[in-house]
Design an enzyme around this catalytic site. Structure first.
Site, PDB file in Angstrom:
ATOM      1  N   HIS A  72      12.164  -1.279 -15.456  1.00  0.00           N
ATOM      2  CA  HIS A  72      12.718  -1.965 -14.280  1.00  0.00           C
ATOM      3  C   HIS A  72      12.912  -3.446 -14.601  1.00  0.00           C
ATOM      4  O   HIS A  72      11.968  -4.143 -14.940  1.00  0.00           O
ATOM      5  CB  HIS A  72      11.776  -1.805 -13.076  1.00  0.00           C
ATOM      6  CG  HIS A  72      11.905  -0.472 -12.409  1.00  0.00           C
ATOM      7  ND1 HIS A  72      11.819  -0.303 -11.053  1.00  0.00           N
ATOM      8  CD2 HIS A  72      12.147   0.755 -12.923  1.00  0.00           C
ATOM      9  CE1 HIS A  72      11.995   0.972 -10.762  1.00  0.00           C
ATOM     10  NE2 HIS A  72      12.180   1.640 -11.878  1.00  0.00           N
ATOM     11  N   TYR A 200       9.928  -4.348  -1.755  1.00  0.00           N
ATOM     12  CA  TYR A 200       8.793  -4.910  -1.019  1.00  0.00           C
ATOM     13  C   TYR A 200       9.373  -5.463   0.280  1.00  0.00           C
ATOM     14  O   TYR A 200      10.204  -6.384   0.242  1.00  0.00           O
ATOM     15  CB  TYR A 200       8.131  -6.044  -1.813  1.00  0.00           C
ATOM     16  CG  TYR A 200       7.342  -5.577  -3.018  1.00  0.00           C
ATOM     17  CD1 TYR A 200       5.988  -5.267  -2.899  1.00  0.00           C
ATOM     18  CD2 TYR A 200       7.929  -5.463  -4.273  1.00  0.00           C
ATOM     19  CE1 TYR A 200       5.241  -4.852  -4.002  1.00  0.00           C
ATOM     20  CE2 TYR A 200       7.194  -5.045  -5.380  1.00  0.00           C
ATOM     21  CZ  TYR A 200       5.847  -4.739  -5.236  1.00  0.00           C
ATOM     22  OH  TYR A 200       5.120  -4.329  -6.325  1.00  0.00           O
ATOM     23  N   PRO A 292      -3.095  -4.330  -3.525  1.00  0.00           N
ATOM     24  CA  PRO A 292      -2.090  -3.728  -4.407  1.00  0.00           C
ATOM     25  C   PRO A 292      -0.709  -4.393  -4.388  1.00  0.00           C
ATOM     26  O   PRO A 292       0.125  -4.077  -5.239  1.00  0.00           O
ATOM     27  CB  PRO A 292      -2.003  -2.277  -3.916  1.00  0.00           C
ATOM     28  CG  PRO A 292      -2.570  -2.288  -2.543  1.00  0.00           C
ATOM     29  CD  PRO A 292      -3.540  -3.401  -2.470  1.00  0.00           C
ATOM     30  N   LYS A 296      -1.179  -5.240  -9.562  1.00  0.00           N
ATOM     31  CA  LYS A 296      -1.929  -5.907 -10.631  1.00  0.00           C
ATOM     32  C   LYS A 296      -3.256  -5.247 -11.040  1.00  0.00           C
ATOM     33  O   LYS A 296      -3.856  -5.649 -12.043  1.00  0.00           O
ATOM     34  CB  LYS A 296      -2.235  -7.355 -10.217  1.00  0.00           C
ATOM     35  CG  LYS A 296      -1.003  -8.219 -10.132  1.00  0.00           C
ATOM     36  CD  LYS A 296      -0.451  -8.513 -11.513  1.00  0.00           C
ATOM     37  CE  LYS A 296       0.931  -9.061 -11.519  1.00  0.00           C
ATOM     38  NZ  LYS A 296       1.848  -8.375 -12.418  1.00  0.00           N
ATOM     39  N   TYR A 384       4.856 -11.472 -11.908  1.00  0.00           N
ATOM     40  CA  TYR A 384       5.062 -10.036 -11.695  1.00  0.00           C
ATOM     41  C   TYR A 384       5.105  -9.265 -13.013  1.00  0.00           C
ATOM     42  O   TYR A 384       4.492  -8.207 -13.137  1.00  0.00           O
ATOM     43  CB  TYR A 384       6.336  -9.774 -10.874  1.00  0.00           C
ATOM     44  CG  TYR A 384       6.346  -8.376 -10.303  1.00  0.00           C
ATOM     45  CD1 TYR A 384       5.840  -8.104  -9.037  1.00  0.00           C
ATOM     46  CD2 TYR A 384       6.808  -7.288 -11.055  1.00  0.00           C
ATOM     47  CE1 TYR A 384       5.795  -6.812  -8.531  1.00  0.00           C
ATOM     48  CE2 TYR A 384       6.774  -5.998 -10.572  1.00  0.00           C
ATOM     49  CZ  TYR A 384       6.268  -5.760  -9.295  1.00  0.00           C
ATOM     50  OH  TYR A 384       6.214  -4.477  -8.808  1.00  0.00           O
TER      51      TYR A 384
HETATM   52  P1  RFL Z   1     -11.309   3.321 -11.948  1.00  0.00           P
HETATM   53  O1  RFL Z   1      -9.908   3.865 -12.036  1.00  0.00           O
HETATM   54  O2  RFL Z   1     -11.927   3.241 -10.612  1.00  0.00           O
HETATM   55  O3  RFL Z   1     -12.195   4.202 -12.913  1.00  0.00           O
HETATM   56  C1  RFL Z   1     -13.600   4.080 -12.935  1.00  0.00           C
HETATM   57  C2  RFL Z   1     -14.184   5.419 -13.343  1.00  0.00           C
HETATM   58  O4  RFL Z   1     -15.611   5.303 -13.406  1.00  0.00           O
HETATM   59  C3  RFL Z   1     -16.195   6.455 -12.811  1.00  0.00           C
HETATM   60  N1  RFL Z   1     -17.546   6.097 -12.372  1.00  0.00           N
HETATM   61  C4  RFL Z   1     -18.664   6.400 -13.055  1.00  0.00           C
HETATM   62  N2  RFL Z   1     -18.836   7.046 -14.206  1.00  0.00           N
HETATM   63  C5  RFL Z   1     -20.101   7.190 -14.655  1.00  0.00           C
HETATM   64  N3  RFL Z   1     -21.185   6.720 -13.981  1.00  0.00           N
HETATM   65  C6  RFL Z   1     -21.045   6.064 -12.825  1.00  0.00           C
HETATM   66  N4  RFL Z   1     -22.111   5.600 -12.180  1.00  0.00           N
HETATM   67  C7  RFL Z   1     -19.753   5.874 -12.313  1.00  0.00           C
HETATM   68  N5  RFL Z   1     -19.245   5.273 -11.214  1.00  0.00           N
HETATM   69  C8  RFL Z   1     -17.916   5.423 -11.258  1.00  0.00           C
HETATM   70  C9  RFL Z   1     -15.229   6.832 -11.691  1.00  0.00           C
HETATM   71  O5  RFL Z   1     -15.359   8.187 -11.318  1.00  0.00           O
HETATM   72  C10 RFL Z   1     -13.880   6.507 -12.323  1.00  0.00           C
HETATM   73  O6  RFL Z   1     -13.314   7.615 -12.973  1.00  0.00           O
HETATM   74  O7  RFL Z   1     -11.392   1.860 -12.593  1.00  0.00           O
HETATM   75  P2  RFL Z   1     -10.629   1.249 -13.869  1.00  0.00           P
HETATM   76  O8  RFL Z   1     -10.659   2.202 -15.036  1.00  0.00           O
HETATM   77  O9  RFL Z   1     -11.138  -0.128 -14.027  1.00  0.00           O
HETATM   78  O10 RFL Z   1      -9.084   1.202 -13.421  1.00  0.00           O
HETATM   79  C11 RFL Z   1      -8.665   0.372 -12.370  1.00  0.00           C
HETATM   80  C12 RFL Z   1      -7.437   0.979 -11.670  1.00  0.00           C
HETATM   81  O11 RFL Z   1      -7.710   2.324 -11.352  1.00  0.00           O
HETATM   82  C13 RFL Z   1      -7.065   0.189 -10.402  1.00  0.00           C
HETATM   83  O12 RFL Z   1      -7.152  -1.196 -10.631  1.00  0.00           O
HETATM   84  C14 RFL Z   1      -5.614   0.495  -9.935  1.00  0.00           C
HETATM   85  O13 RFL Z   1      -5.474   1.837  -9.555  1.00  0.00           O
HETATM   86  C15 RFL Z   1      -5.208  -0.395  -8.755  1.00  0.00           C
HETATM   87  N6  RFL Z   1      -3.875  -0.089  -8.244  1.00  0.00           N
HETATM   88  C16 RFL Z   1      -2.746  -0.530  -8.902  1.00  0.00           C
HETATM   89  N7  RFL Z   1      -2.850  -1.216 -10.061  1.00  0.00           N
HETATM   90  C17 RFL Z   1      -1.729  -1.603 -10.748  1.00  0.00           C
HETATM   91  O14 RFL Z   1      -1.863  -2.247 -11.808  1.00  0.00           O
HETATM   92  N8  RFL Z   1      -0.462  -1.287 -10.313  1.00  0.00           N
HETATM   93  C18 RFL Z   1      -0.262  -0.594  -9.158  1.00  0.00           C
HETATM   94  O15 RFL Z   1       0.890  -0.278  -8.837  1.00  0.00           O
HETATM   95  C19 RFL Z   1      -1.427  -0.211  -8.386  1.00  0.00           C
HETATM   96  N9  RFL Z   1      -1.295   0.471  -7.244  1.00  0.00           N
HETATM   97  C20 RFL Z   1      -3.726   0.651  -7.060  1.00  0.00           C
HETATM   98  C21 RFL Z   1      -2.405   0.902  -6.585  1.00  0.00           C
HETATM   99  C22 RFL Z   1      -4.827   1.147  -6.368  1.00  0.00           C
HETATM  100  C23 RFL Z   1      -4.655   1.867  -5.205  1.00  0.00           C
HETATM  101  N10 RFL Z   1      -5.823   2.356  -4.574  1.00  0.00           N
HETATM  102  C24 RFL Z   1      -5.927   3.618  -3.982  1.00  0.00           C
HETATM  103  C25 RFL Z   1      -7.048   1.615  -4.676  1.00  0.00           C
HETATM  104  C26 RFL Z   1      -2.199   1.616  -5.423  1.00  0.00           C
HETATM  105  C27 RFL Z   1      -3.311   2.081  -4.710  1.00  0.00           C
HETATM  106  C28 RFL Z   1      -3.026   2.811  -3.436  1.00  0.00           C
HETATM  107  C1  PHB Z   2       2.968   2.324  -6.540  1.00  0.00           C
HETATM  108  O1  PHB Z   2       4.031   2.828  -6.937  1.00  0.00           O
HETATM  109  O2  PHB Z   2       1.974   3.015  -6.259  1.00  0.00           O
HETATM  110  C2  PHB Z   2       2.893   0.856  -6.360  1.00  0.00           C
HETATM  111  C3  PHB Z   2       3.923   0.058  -6.820  1.00  0.00           C
HETATM  112  C4  PHB Z   2       3.872  -1.317  -6.638  1.00  0.00           C
HETATM  113  C5  PHB Z   2       2.779  -1.878  -6.009  1.00  0.00           C
HETATM  114  C6  PHB Z   2       1.724  -1.082  -5.577  1.00  0.00           C
HETATM  115  C7  PHB Z   2       1.779   0.300  -5.751  1.00  0.00           C
HETATM  116  O3  PHB Z   2       2.743  -3.213  -5.812  1.00  0.00           O
END
Ligand code: RFL
Ligand code: PHB
Length: 389
Positions: A72, A200, A292, A296, A384
């Protein structure tokens, strides 16, 4: 058991670190509290920055991403019926890639399985011991059986609710937090995206985001209040509300269909300092959370992994402790800039419950300025696509 690096958490941070270390001949054991199916079932990030793309390539796990991901070069920003495009490539020379976190994690699991690197699922009662000494060890249980790993270092990649951060004594740890008074209700649907780029959107009814995973899989979000429940929203009510928050000409093109996932995520900004205590290093959501808006979270987890990976390689390959000694400071310097961007973009695009008409006018004036001002667009585009590591 014995290993060089014990990695707590088999999410994207832990798996990426394990794979990068493996490529350099450094051994690790990954401990994950859930099952692989559970980790892969979480629908999360969708947009990858160039830094993460480069790390995936360095880790040797980019083949599918480079083939199936969508590059993109810009994104759309709308307010009411007004809309403009932020051109990433023109302003920064870089683009981002749409490739879901689920796919990133799937590719990393496949690489781990292929390399035969150990990973334990369903672990319970993980305890990090003696992290402030030269001989840390981790104890845990699997199916009621107690186990122990002796290691050189522990990487705390266990997300916001993990145990690693809590291992750092409260008199050493300092936490900074902002909780936003709303959440995001997200759905996934097997429909073509409304636009080939992300939108957005802000409106008098609140924020909305039109995103995607591929040509026939769309991801949409709307700002909602924290007392709402995903199951109380019918698909029809969701689509109606989304249409009211995006420009009318986009709403007319929106293809609706049944949702295949629906959930609410709260919005939070959070940072813990320091990110290192003795031989324990925190990475990703274990150390910080961003709202979100701006995509990031996963990308910032990747930048932590980058610094830790390089620090550990230098230690094992040359004996230098410079990289691991400066890890917390280096990672936090970037984390705070990303926190600022995510907070700014969230503040600009959401309706706050206590917001006055004046506050709303300020948001719109800032959007009008951004629309017309090249320097403001460049600053936004640089953030971004991802600040350099
Ligand atoms: P995670 O993914 O939470 O993984 C941590 C893992 O540790 C396990 N765990 C344990 N394991 C052993 N012993 C324990 N005591 C434990 N406690 C926990 C868990 O089960 C899990 O598997 O953290 P990690 O690896 O640091 O990754 C971070 C990302 O997952 C997170 O920052 C992103 O998903 C955030 N996020 C987004 N980030 C982006 O860069 N771009 C995006 O577009 C974006 N969109 C989003 C998002 C997060 C969202 N939610 C639901 C919070 C959109 C959403 C809706
Ligand atoms: C997504 O596709 O889940 C998404 C994309 C951009 C964002 C957050 C989430 O800023």
């Amino acid at each position: 058991m014995k290993t060089q690096v014990a990695i707590i958490g088999g999410g994207p941070s832990g798996l990426l670190l394990a794979q990068l270390l493996h490529k350099r001949g450094i051994e690790s054991i990954v401990l994950e509290r859930k099952t692989k199916a559970y980790v892969l079932g979480r629908i999360r990030a969708g947009v990858l920055e160039r830094g993460l793309l480069e790390l995936m390539r360095e880790a040797g796990v980019s083949a599918r991403m480079d083939k199936e991901g969508y590059v993109h070069h810009g994104a759309l920003i709308s307010y009411g019926d007004e809309m403009f495009r932020l051109n990433f490539t023109e302003h920064t020379g870089h683009a981002v890639m749409v490739y879901g976190q689920t796919e990133v994690t799937r590719d990393l699991y496949a690489a781990r399985e292929q390399s035969g690197g150990p990973i334990e699922f369903n672990v319970e009662n993980v305890v990090i011991n003696d992290a402030d000494t030269d001989a840390p060890f981790v104890t845990y249980e699997v199916a009621g059986e107690s186990r122990r790993i002796d290691c050189d270092f522990v990487a705390g990649c266990d997300g916001f609710h993990g145990v690693s951060r809590q291992t750092i004594p409260p008199d050493v740890r300092r936490e900074y937090e902002k909780v936003y008074p709303f959440g995001w209700l997200g759905i996934l649907s097997e429909t073509p995206p409304v636009n080939h780029e992300l939108i957005y959107a802000t409106s008098d009814r609140g924020f909305a985001l039109c995103s995607m995973r591929n040509e026939n899989l769309s991801r949409y979000y709307i700002q909602c209040s924290l007392d709402e429940k995903a199951e109380d929203w019918t698909d029809e009510a969701f689509w109606d509300e989304l249409k009211r928050r995006i420009p009318a000409d986009q709403a007319r093109n929106l293809v609706t269909g049944p949702s295949i996932e629906k959930s609410i995520a709260p919005l939070r900004s959070f940072v813990t300092e320091p990110m290192r205590w003795g031989r324990l290093f925190l990475c990703g959501d274990a150390a910080h959370i961003v709202p979100p808006t701006g995509a990031k979270g996963l990308n910032t987890a990747a930048s932590d992994v980058n610094y830790l990976y390089r620090g550990l390689c230098a230690f094992y390959e040359t004996g230098s402790t410079d990289g691991i000694d400066s890890y917390s400071q280096t990672a936090l310097a970037r984390v705070w800039k990303v926190e600022r961007f995510s907070w700014w973009f969230s503040s600009l695009m959401h309706q706050f419950p206590d917001q006055t008409d004046f506050d709303r006018k300020m948001q719109w004036a800032e959007l009008e300025f951004l629309r017309a001002n090249d320097a403001a667009q460049q600053a936004m585009a640089e953030n971004y696509v991802g600040l350099p590591y």
